[in-house]
Design an enzyme around this catalytic site. Sequence first.
Site, PDB file in Angstrom:
ATOM      1  N   SER A  55      -0.246   0.914 -11.493  1.00 51.42           N
ATOM      2  CA  SER A  55      -0.018   1.741 -10.310  1.00 51.42           C
ATOM      3  C   SER A  55      -1.352   2.037  -9.654  1.00 51.42           C
ATOM      4  O   SER A  55      -2.400   1.703 -10.207  1.00 51.42           O
ATOM      5  CB  SER A  55       0.687   3.038 -10.685  1.00 51.42           C
ATOM      6  OG  SER A  55      -0.170   3.827 -11.452  1.00 51.42           O
TER       7      SER A  55
ATOM      8  N   GLY B 101      -2.808   0.625  -7.372  1.00 50.69           N
ATOM      9  CA  GLY B 101      -3.595  -0.562  -7.062  1.00 50.69           C
ATOM     10  C   GLY B 101      -4.364  -1.139  -8.238  1.00 50.69           C
ATOM     11  O   GLY B 101      -5.134  -2.091  -8.073  1.00 50.69           O
TER      12      GLY B 101
ATOM     13  N   GLU C 165       8.945   2.864  -0.612  1.00 50.96           N
ATOM     14  CA  GLU C 165       7.859   2.278   0.183  1.00 50.96           C
ATOM     15  C   GLU C 165       8.338   1.068   0.979  1.00 50.96           C
ATOM     16  O   GLU C 165       9.006   0.192   0.425  1.00 50.96           O
ATOM     17  CB  GLU C 165       6.722   1.841  -0.741  1.00 50.96           C
ATOM     18  CG  GLU C 165       6.085   2.986  -1.495  1.00 50.96           C
ATOM     19  CD  GLU C 165       5.000   2.500  -2.458  1.00 50.96           C
ATOM     20  OE1 GLU C 165       4.312   1.510  -2.159  1.00 50.96           O
ATOM     21  OE2 GLU C 165       4.872   3.122  -3.522  1.00 50.96           O
TER      22      GLU C 165
ATOM     23  N   GLU D 213       8.438  -1.161  -2.830  1.00 51.40           N
ATOM     24  CA  GLU D 213       8.698  -0.660  -4.179  1.00 51.40           C
ATOM     25  C   GLU D 213       9.107   0.802  -4.081  1.00 51.40           C
ATOM     26  O   GLU D 213       9.214   1.345  -2.971  1.00 51.40           O
ATOM     27  CB  GLU D 213       7.475  -0.842  -5.089  1.00 51.40           C
ATOM     28  CG  GLU D 213       6.236  -0.137  -4.581  1.00 51.40           C
ATOM     29  CD  GLU D 213       5.249   0.205  -5.687  1.00 51.40           C
ATOM     30  OE1 GLU D 213       5.414  -0.227  -6.831  1.00 51.40           O
ATOM     31  OE2 GLU D 213       4.308   0.961  -5.400  1.00 51.40           O
TER      32      GLU D 213
ATOM     33  N   ASP E 240       2.327   9.849  -4.367  1.00 48.96           N
ATOM     34  CA  ASP E 240       1.006  10.391  -4.008  1.00 48.96           C
ATOM     35  C   ASP E 240       0.859  10.589  -2.491  1.00 48.96           C
ATOM     36  O   ASP E 240       0.361  11.623  -2.037  1.00 48.96           O
ATOM     37  CB  ASP E 240      -0.150   9.565  -4.613  1.00 48.96           C
ATOM     38  CG  ASP E 240      -0.074   8.066  -4.358  1.00 48.96           C
ATOM     39  OD1 ASP E 240       0.787   7.623  -3.577  1.00 48.96           O
ATOM     40  OD2 ASP E 240      -0.908   7.333  -4.946  1.00 48.96           O
ATOM     41  N   THR E 241       1.347   9.639  -1.703  1.00 50.99           N
ATOM     42  CA  THR E 241       1.219   9.789  -0.243  1.00 50.99           C
ATOM     43  C   THR E 241       2.024  10.994   0.266  1.00 50.99           C
ATOM     44  O   THR E 241       1.773  11.503   1.348  1.00 50.99           O
ATOM     45  CB  THR E 241       1.709   8.529   0.501  1.00 50.99           C
ATOM     46  OG1 THR E 241       3.102   8.336   0.199  1.00 50.99           O
ATOM     47  CG2 THR E 241       0.934   7.288   0.083  1.00 50.99           C
TER      48      THR E 241
ATOM     49  N   ARG F 182      -9.342   9.937  -8.276  1.00 54.34           N
ATOM     50  CA  ARG F 182      -8.900  10.886  -7.246  1.00 54.34           C
ATOM     51  C   ARG F 182      -8.872  12.260  -7.894  1.00 54.34           C
ATOM     52  O   ARG F 182      -8.170  12.467  -8.884  1.00 54.34           O
ATOM     53  CB  ARG F 182      -7.507  10.470  -6.783  1.00 54.34           C
ATOM     54  CG  ARG F 182      -6.969  11.314  -5.650  1.00 54.34           C
ATOM     55  CD  ARG F 182      -5.751  10.676  -5.036  1.00 54.34           C
ATOM     56  NE  ARG F 182      -4.637  10.669  -5.955  1.00 54.34           N
ATOM     57  CZ  ARG F 182      -3.714   9.713  -6.026  1.00 54.34           C
ATOM     58  NH1 ARG F 182      -3.767   8.665  -5.243  1.00 54.34           N
ATOM     59  NH2 ARG F 182      -2.723   9.787  -6.871  1.00 54.34           N
TER      60      ARG F 182
HETATM   61  N1  LIG Z   1       2.868  -8.102  -0.254  1.00 54.66           N
HETATM   62  C1  LIG Z   1       1.980  -7.290   0.324  1.00 54.66           C
HETATM   63  N2  LIG Z   1       1.522  -7.553   1.571  1.00 54.66           N
HETATM   64  C2  LIG Z   1       0.603  -6.758   2.167  1.00 54.66           C
HETATM   65  N3  LIG Z   1       0.092  -5.667   1.600  1.00 54.66           N
HETATM   66  C3  LIG Z   1       0.500  -5.339   0.364  1.00 54.66           C
HETATM   67  C4  LIG Z   1       1.481  -6.126  -0.335  1.00 54.66           C
HETATM   68  N4  LIG Z   1       1.698  -5.555  -1.527  1.00 54.66           N
HETATM   69  C5  LIG Z   1       0.920  -4.456  -1.581  1.00 54.66           C
HETATM   70  N5  LIG Z   1       0.196  -4.315  -0.449  1.00 54.66           N
HETATM   71  C6  LIG Z   1      -0.734  -3.209  -0.146  1.00 54.66           C
HETATM   72  O1  LIG Z   1      -1.164  -2.625  -1.361  1.00 54.66           O
HETATM   73  C7  LIG Z   1      -0.640  -1.280  -1.488  1.00 54.66           C
HETATM   74  C8  LIG Z   1      -0.288  -0.984  -2.933  1.00 54.66           C
HETATM   75  O2  LIG Z   1       0.737  -1.854  -3.360  1.00 54.66           O
HETATM   76  P1  LIG Z   1       1.860  -1.317  -4.350  1.00 54.66           P
HETATM   77  O3  LIG Z   1       2.491  -0.111  -3.778  1.00 54.66           O
HETATM   78  O4  LIG Z   1       2.752  -2.439  -4.696  1.00 54.66           O
HETATM   79  O5  LIG Z   1       0.929  -0.970  -5.601  1.00 54.66           O
HETATM   80  P2  LIG Z   1       0.977   0.172  -6.669  1.00 54.66           P
HETATM   81  O6  LIG Z   1      -0.126  -0.154  -7.604  1.00 54.66           O
HETATM   82  O7  LIG Z   1       2.356   0.255  -7.208  1.00 54.66           O
HETATM   83  O8  LIG Z   1       0.619   1.480  -5.900  1.00 54.66           O
HETATM   84  P3  LIG Z   1       1.209   2.963  -6.083  1.00 54.66           P
HETATM   85  O9  LIG Z   1       1.520   3.138  -7.526  1.00 54.66           O
HETATM   86  O10 LIG Z   1       0.057   3.813  -5.624  1.00 54.66           O
HETATM   87  O11 LIG Z   1       2.377   3.052  -5.165  1.00 54.66           O
HETATM   88  C9  LIG Z   1       0.533  -1.214  -0.539  1.00 54.66           C
HETATM   89  O12 LIG Z   1       0.817   0.109  -0.154  1.00 54.66           O
HETATM   90  C10 LIG Z   1       0.016  -2.088   0.609  1.00 54.66           C
HETATM   91  O13 LIG Z   1      -0.939  -1.406   1.400  1.00 54.66           O
HETATM   92  N1  LIG Z   2       0.193   6.268  -7.537  1.00 49.47           N
HETATM   93  C1  LIG Z   2       0.566   6.959  -8.728  1.00 49.47           C
HETATM   94  C2  LIG Z   2      -0.097   8.338  -8.770  1.00 49.47           C
HETATM   95  O1  LIG Z   2      -0.684   8.791  -7.823  1.00 49.47           O
HETATM   96  N2  LIG Z   2       0.028   8.994  -9.915  1.00 49.47           N
HETATM   97  C3  LIG Z   2      -0.586  10.284 -10.150  1.00 49.47           C
HETATM   98  O2  LIG Z   2      -1.893  10.096 -10.644  1.00 49.47           O
HETATM   99  C4  LIG Z   2      -1.965  10.559 -11.996  1.00 49.47           C
HETATM  100  C5  LIG Z   2      -2.931   9.728 -12.825  1.00 49.47           C
HETATM  101  O3  LIG Z   2      -4.216   9.981 -12.364  1.00 49.47           O
HETATM  102  P1  LIG Z   2      -5.520   9.454 -13.168  1.00 49.47           P
HETATM  103  O4  LIG Z   2      -5.428   7.956 -13.137  1.00 49.47           O
HETATM  104  O5  LIG Z   2      -6.675  10.007 -12.406  1.00 49.47           O
HETATM  105  O6  LIG Z   2      -5.412   9.999 -14.580  1.00 49.47           O
HETATM  106  C6  LIG Z   2      -0.544  10.541 -12.498  1.00 49.47           C
HETATM  107  O7  LIG Z   2      -0.350  11.380 -13.616  1.00 49.47           O
HETATM  108  C7  LIG Z   2       0.188  10.998 -11.256  1.00 49.47           C
HETATM  109  O8  LIG Z   2       0.113  12.389 -11.062  1.00 49.47           O
HETATM  110 MG   LIG Z   3       2.989   1.658  -3.953  1.00 47.44          MG
END
Ligand SMILES: Nc1ncnc2c1ncn2[C@@H]1O[C@H](COP(=O)(O)OP(=O)(O)OP(=O)(O)O)[C@@H](O)[C@H]1O
Ligand SMILES: NCC(=O)N[C@@H]1O[C@H](COP(=O)([O-])[O-])[C@@H](O)[C@H]1O
Ligand SMILES: [Mg+2]
Length: 397
Positions: A163, A165, A270, A282, A289-290, A367
């Site tokens: 998650s 990224g 999303e 997804e 978070d957003t 963060r």
């Molecule tokens: N197929 C794609 N095309 C373009 N941009 C993408 C694509 N997949 C992901 N991204 C970019 O990367 C970001 C993070 O992707 P995704 O939400 O799948 O990852 P994540 O690790 O699950 O993030 P989070 O847990 O923070 O939601 C997306 O919000 C988008 O900006």
């Molecule tokens: N996109 C998922 C997300 O924002 N998750 C949030 O970040 C924490 C982990 O932070 P850390 O990596 O700094 O421990 C998670 O526990 C959740 O609150």
């Molecule tokens: Mg995402």
Amino acid sequence: MSTKVVLGTKFSPSATKVILLGSGELGKEVVIEFQRYGVEVIAVDSYENAPAMQVADRSYVASMLDGERLAEIIRNEKPDYIIPEVEAIATDKLLDLEKEGFHVIPTANATQLTMNREGIRTLAAEELKLSTSPYKFSGSKEAFKNAINEIGFPCVVKPIMSSSGKGQSVVKSAADIDYAWNYAMDGARGNSDRVIVEGFVDFDYEITLLTISHVGGVSFCEPIGHRQEGGDYQESWQPQVMSEKALAEAQHIAKTVVEALGGRGLFGVEFFVKNDTVYFSELSPRPHDTGMVTMISQDMSEFALHVRAILGLPIPNIKFHGPSASSVIMVKGESKQVAFSNLTEVLSEPDTQLRLFGKPEVAGERRMGVCLARANSAEEAREKANKASSSVVVKLK
Ligand SMILES: Nc1ncnc2c1ncn2[C@@H]1O[C@H](COP(=O)(O)OP(=O)(O)OP(=O)(O)O)[C@@H](O)[C@H]1O
Ligand SMILES: NCC(=O)N[C@@H]1O[C@H](COP(=O)([O-])[O-])[C@@H](O)[C@H]1O
Ligand SMILES: [Mg+2]
């Protein structure tokens, strides 16, 4: 809508008890909202003094992937609700616990499907036939190269379990392939070596549609626009301007997915939007978070809404206060004594707020806080929130 809700007295046999699996910044706000109802809260995470532990009634340090340990804690505590706060959890164990009669939010199946990109993507694209980016999964370097060949450049590579990224990169040419594979292997949570290769969607904007499944039905918040770097969120704003057609489509898809997953709670759904075409990306079966922007933009934040939905309390309306934004405070370096200053200047701006998560340390990049602002337009709110977060002075000792 006639569910009878009874909330007991904490620390007594009548207590309404919840356990959070994961105790980061999002969980911290969920705990605060439960505390407002006198609910007894137990927080679990893999390290001491995690943000949600600081506001919970008690806590345990345990790996979220250690199913045996989690089950032991849960069987001993007997919570009314088990609330996953992170993706990577021993979800097989949650399925067992649900069978034993425990209530997992939203459902054990939803947490299992969404912790793994393969589960949720297959459900959305193949079962529910929703539009997504083209994709292929692979579990070996050889299969990975074939998947990239099939999807084409540019494509986005992510571990199936990660998650914010982590382990995610964009492959623009053959030269990036080795790096992308190794980066995904290093960034994966848990011990999976499978990745998703997704076609790059050249979207106009992306949104999170907070969708709440509650006793009275399904409700939506105003769409949240956001900007990500390396797959990690930097800023978000609400509302994101959308055509009526795109918004209706996003709401329709969100309702379809959320109803297929079942259970009660708030979901962060999303989407990527190009013209009026909406691609499902997804979903988090919990606050997003957003969605931290809702701490200033709505009378009930996403955390308050999650708690009402979980407890079976009604959500007759969601009052939106007007254009708002959030901007993260990212800290880079190594320290167990991070200090934040220049706060008088930051908070002298009207309609500006600050959250410091209280994370005990940083090692790399983390963060650690967020600035929130409200203004006459989303653009102005973004400027204000970004100015605030960049004005916070961070010192590492
Ligand atoms: N197929 C794609 N095309 C373009 N941009 C993408 C694509 N997949 C992901 N991204 C970019 O990367 C970001 C993070 O992707 P995704 O939400 O799948 O990852 P994540 O690790 O699950 O993030 P989070 O847990 O923070 O939601 C997306 O919000 C988008 O900006
Ligand atoms: N996109 C998922 C997300 O924002 N998750 C949030 O970040 C924490 C982990 O932070 P850390 O990596 O700094 O421990 C998670 O526990 C959740 O609150
Ligand atoms: Mg995402």
